[in-house]
Motif scaffolding. Structure first.
Motif, mmCIF file in Angstrom:
data_model
loop_
_atom_site.group_PDB
_atom_site.id
_atom_site.type_symbol
_atom_site.label_atom_id
_atom_site.label_comp_id
_atom_site.label_asym_id
_atom_site.label_seq_id
_atom_site.Cartn_x
_atom_site.Cartn_y
_atom_site.Cartn_z
ATOM 1 N N ALA A 96 -6.941 7.594 0.012
ATOM 2 C CA ALA A 96 -7.590 6.119 0.040
ATOM 3 C C ALA A 96 -7.579 6.002 -1.289
ATOM 4 O O ALA A 96 -7.408 4.764 -1.849
ATOM 5 C CB ALA A 96 -8.987 5.980 0.750
ATOM 6 N N SER A 97 -7.934 6.859 -2.139
ATOM 7 C CA SER A 97 -8.128 6.552 -3.803
ATOM 8 C C SER A 97 -6.683 6.282 -4.234
ATOM 9 O O SER A 97 -6.704 5.598 -4.982
ATOM 10 C CB SER A 97 -8.660 7.741 -4.223
ATOM 11 N N CYS A 98 -5.650 7.102 -3.844
ATOM 12 C CA CYS A 98 -4.324 6.468 -4.191
ATOM 13 C C CYS A 98 -3.880 5.160 -3.881
ATOM 14 O O CYS A 98 -3.493 4.363 -4.602
ATOM 15 C CB CYS A 98 -3.062 7.469 -3.793
ATOM 16 N N ALA A 99 -4.242 4.867 -2.533
ATOM 17 C CA ALA A 99 -3.757 3.740 -1.922
ATOM 18 C C ALA A 99 -4.764 2.466 -3.012
ATOM 19 O O ALA A 99 -4.132 1.313 -3.422
ATOM 20 C CB ALA A 99 -4.376 3.348 -0.648
ATOM 21 N N ALA A 100 -5.923 2.739 -3.469
ATOM 22 C CA ALA A 100 -6.871 1.662 -3.909
ATOM 23 C C ALA A 100 -6.265 1.414 -5.457
ATOM 24 O O ALA A 100 -6.276 0.232 -5.946
ATOM 25 C CB ALA A 100 -8.291 2.164 -3.989
ATOM 26 N N ILE A 103 -1.049 3.483 -5.694
ATOM 27 C CA ILE A 103 -0.185 4.893 -6.083
ATOM 28 C C ILE A 103 0.222 5.159 -4.707
ATOM 29 O O ILE A 103 -0.438 5.701 -3.850
ATOM 30 C CB ILE A 103 -0.979 5.863 -6.732
ATOM 31 N N ALA A 104 1.606 5.147 -4.309
ATOM 32 C CA ALA A 104 2.136 5.576 -3.160
ATOM 33 C C ALA A 104 2.746 7.134 -3.386
ATOM 34 O O ALA A 104 3.263 7.188 -4.770
ATOM 35 C CB ALA A 104 3.310 4.736 -2.782
ATOM 36 N N VAL A 259 2.028 24.974 1.419
ATOM 37 C CA VAL A 259 1.832 24.650 0.025
ATOM 38 C C VAL A 259 2.605 23.487 -0.123
ATOM 39 O O VAL A 259 3.913 23.257 0.408
ATOM 40 C CB VAL A 259 1.584 25.687 -1.027
ATOM 41 N N PHE A 260 2.296 22.636 -1.204
ATOM 42 C CA PHE A 260 2.919 21.100 -1.090
ATOM 43 C C PHE A 260 3.144 21.032 -2.590
ATOM 44 O O PHE A 260 2.333 21.379 -3.615
ATOM 45 C CB PHE A 260 1.817 20.149 -0.538
ATOM 46 N N VAL A 261 4.149 19.862 -2.905
ATOM 47 C CA VAL A 261 3.879 18.975 -4.058
ATOM 48 C C VAL A 261 4.040 17.629 -3.589
ATOM 49 O O VAL A 261 4.531 17.099 -2.435
ATOM 50 C CB VAL A 261 5.297 19.058 -5.031
ATOM 51 N N TYR A 262 3.300 16.901 -4.160
ATOM 52 C CA TYR A 262 2.912 15.360 -4.218
ATOM 53 C C TYR A 262 3.626 14.809 -5.374
ATOM 54 O O TYR A 262 3.265 14.989 -6.489
ATOM 55 C CB TYR A 262 1.532 15.038 -3.875
ATOM 56 N N VAL A 263 4.535 13.617 -5.064
ATOM 57 C CA VAL A 263 5.416 13.053 -5.994
ATOM 58 C C VAL A 263 4.935 11.615 -5.911
ATOM 59 O O VAL A 263 4.942 10.906 -4.776
ATOM 60 C CB VAL A 263 6.695 13.213 -5.520
ATOM 61 N N ASN A 264 4.427 11.114 -7.148
ATOM 62 C CA ASN A 264 4.173 9.798 -7.245
ATOM 63 C C ASN A 264 5.629 9.035 -7.004
ATOM 64 O O ASN A 264 6.586 9.079 -7.711
ATOM 65 C CB ASN A 264 4.017 9.437 -8.767
ATOM 66 N N ALA A 265 5.533 8.204 -5.998
ATOM 67 C CA ALA A 265 6.718 7.389 -5.602
ATOM 68 C C ALA A 265 7.390 6.658 -6.593
ATOM 69 O O ALA A 265 8.502 6.395 -6.709
ATOM 70 C CB ALA A 265 6.458 6.477 -4.339
ATOM 71 N N HIS A 266 6.554 5.859 -7.647
ATOM 72 C CA HIS A 266 7.024 5.041 -8.576
ATOM 73 C C HIS A 266 7.931 5.863 -9.530
ATOM 74 O O HIS A 266 8.867 5.577 -10.087
ATOM 75 C CB HIS A 266 5.944 4.429 -9.274
ATOM 76 N N SER A 267 7.539 7.272 -9.832
ATOM 77 C CA SER A 267 8.172 8.169 -10.728
ATOM 78 C C SER A 267 9.512 8.396 -10.402
ATOM 79 O O SER A 267 10.438 8.686 -11.110
ATOM 80 C CB SER A 267 7.255 9.533 -10.867
ATOM 81 N N ARG A 312 9.852 8.875 1.933
ATOM 82 C CA ARG A 312 8.593 8.410 2.903
ATOM 83 C C ARG A 312 7.365 8.839 2.727
ATOM 84 O O ARG A 312 6.960 10.002 2.217
ATOM 85 C CB ARG A 312 9.055 9.420 4.371
ATOM 86 N N THR A 313 6.565 7.869 2.546
ATOM 87 C CA THR A 313 5.324 8.000 1.683
ATOM 88 C C THR A 313 4.043 8.360 2.733
ATOM 89 O O THR A 313 4.332 8.120 4.135
ATOM 90 C CB THR A 313 4.991 6.747 1.210
ATOM 91 N N GLY A 314 3.009 8.607 2.495
ATOM 92 C CA GLY A 314 2.223 9.066 3.203
ATOM 93 C C GLY A 314 2.043 10.677 3.596
ATOM 94 O O GLY A 314 3.000 11.361 3.147
#
Length: 335
Positions: A96-100, A103-104, A259-267, A312-314
């Protein structure tokens, strides 16, 4: 095995998100900078891939911090990172913080890990523990009261027990407390904590009365200094040690996890970031084997690659606080 205890100089460089090149005395030049921060558990995997990527792409420059999963995801959601490394899925409040902030993110599982419970090699009394043993030892009610090994089991010696575990910014803390005490972040506070698994390994390795938990890669690389404790899911279950096979199969319950990596979609609109993430997801299987992680199955890895290519975001874990309820393959639709 390329995972290792960091030198003091390199530890400072990583903690301050200085470039990896600083630890190799490579002259800095005007290069594209890719910023990564987050889990120290995932750090050895990302470090190894970044080093390999920079060899084939010398015009790119990867900086890696170890602020912990929560710290990395906060920075991602503020828009100051290209990628966050995480040892647990993003939670609803973080998403929710990302969405606000507009940031996708693209969520990419990259490997499996097993949280290893370990003691000093001179410990002769603990061979296995049940989840209930660990719950009694780590729940918040134990703080200031369960202080000696003999209080955990009367057959154990009457010696102090010294605990080492993940700091509250760590995804390992969230996952361990959720799986063991039954509620994420429900933990005693009177233990030596750190977001850096290296610190925890060193603590257990230096204290005959210690018990700690940290990522499997750190245990596997330093198993001459610490000893893993087999875990019983309940009193009637077999005791299971963390190994690549038991983590991959899920037999190491309940402490095996992705374990994960989360990528800023804009990047991903930047060529350097897109190439690095593509390199990461293409080569992670071979590198994971090299640095002590358990690779994803080929069909799961292919589904992760497809997720990246589609941007694919989210989160696959939206609305689900745990990672034990469904397999990763099922979440990706390839079970």
């Amino acid at each position: 095995m390329r995972v290792r205890l960091l030198s003091i100089a390199c530890t400072v460089a990583v903690m301050s998100a200085m470039p990896l090149a600083a630890c190799r005395h490579t002259p800095r030049s005007a290069r594209a900078v890719i910023t990564v921060d987050g889990s120290s558990t995932v750090y050895p995997l990302t470090e190894a891939i970044a080093e390999d990527f920079q060899r084939v792409s010398p015009t790119s420059h990867v900086t890696i911090g170890v602020a912990g999963t929560s710290g990395g995801l906060r920075r991602l959601c503020r828009g100051v990172l290209d990628m966050a490394a995480a040892s647990r899925p993003i939670v609803a409040a973080e998403a929710a913080s990302c969405a606000a902030a507009g940031i996708a993110f693209v969520e990419l599982p990259v490997a499996f890990d097993g949280i290893t419970v370990a003691v000093h090699p001179s410990n002769t009394w603990v061979e296995s523990l049940t989840v209930d043993d660990l719950r009694r030892l780590w729940r918040h009610e134990a703080e200031g009261t369960l202080l000696r090994w003999s209080q955990l089991r009367p057959t154990y010696p009457d010696r102090e027990v010294h605990l080492f575990g993940a700091g509250v910014e760590s995804g390992t803390f969230d996952y361990f407390t959720g799986a063991i005490t039954g509620a994420p972040r429900d933990s005693r506070g009177d233990y030596t904590s750190s977001e850096d698994d290296n610190t925890l390994v060193q603590g257990v390795a230096g204290d005959p009365n210690a018990l700690g938990y940290f990522g499997f890669a750190y245990y596997e690389t330093h198993d001459e200094y610490v000893r893993a404790v087999a875990i019983r899911a309940d009193a009637n279950s077999d005791a299971v040690l963390p190994t690549r096979d038991t983590i991959r199969s899920g037999a190491y319950r309940p402490l095996a996890r992705p374990v994960f990596v989360y990528v800023n979609a804009h990047s991903l609109d930047r060529d350097d970031v897109r190439r690095f993430v593509d390199y990461y997801t293409t080569h992670v299987t071979e590198v994971a084997n090299d640095v002590g992680y358990v690779p994803l199955e080929a069909r799961v890895q292919a589904a992760v690659r497809a997720r990246l290519e589609a941007r694919r975001t989210g989160s696959l874990f939206a609305g689900d606080a745990g990672v034990q309820t469904r397999t990763l393959a099922a979440r990706l639709g390839v079970e």
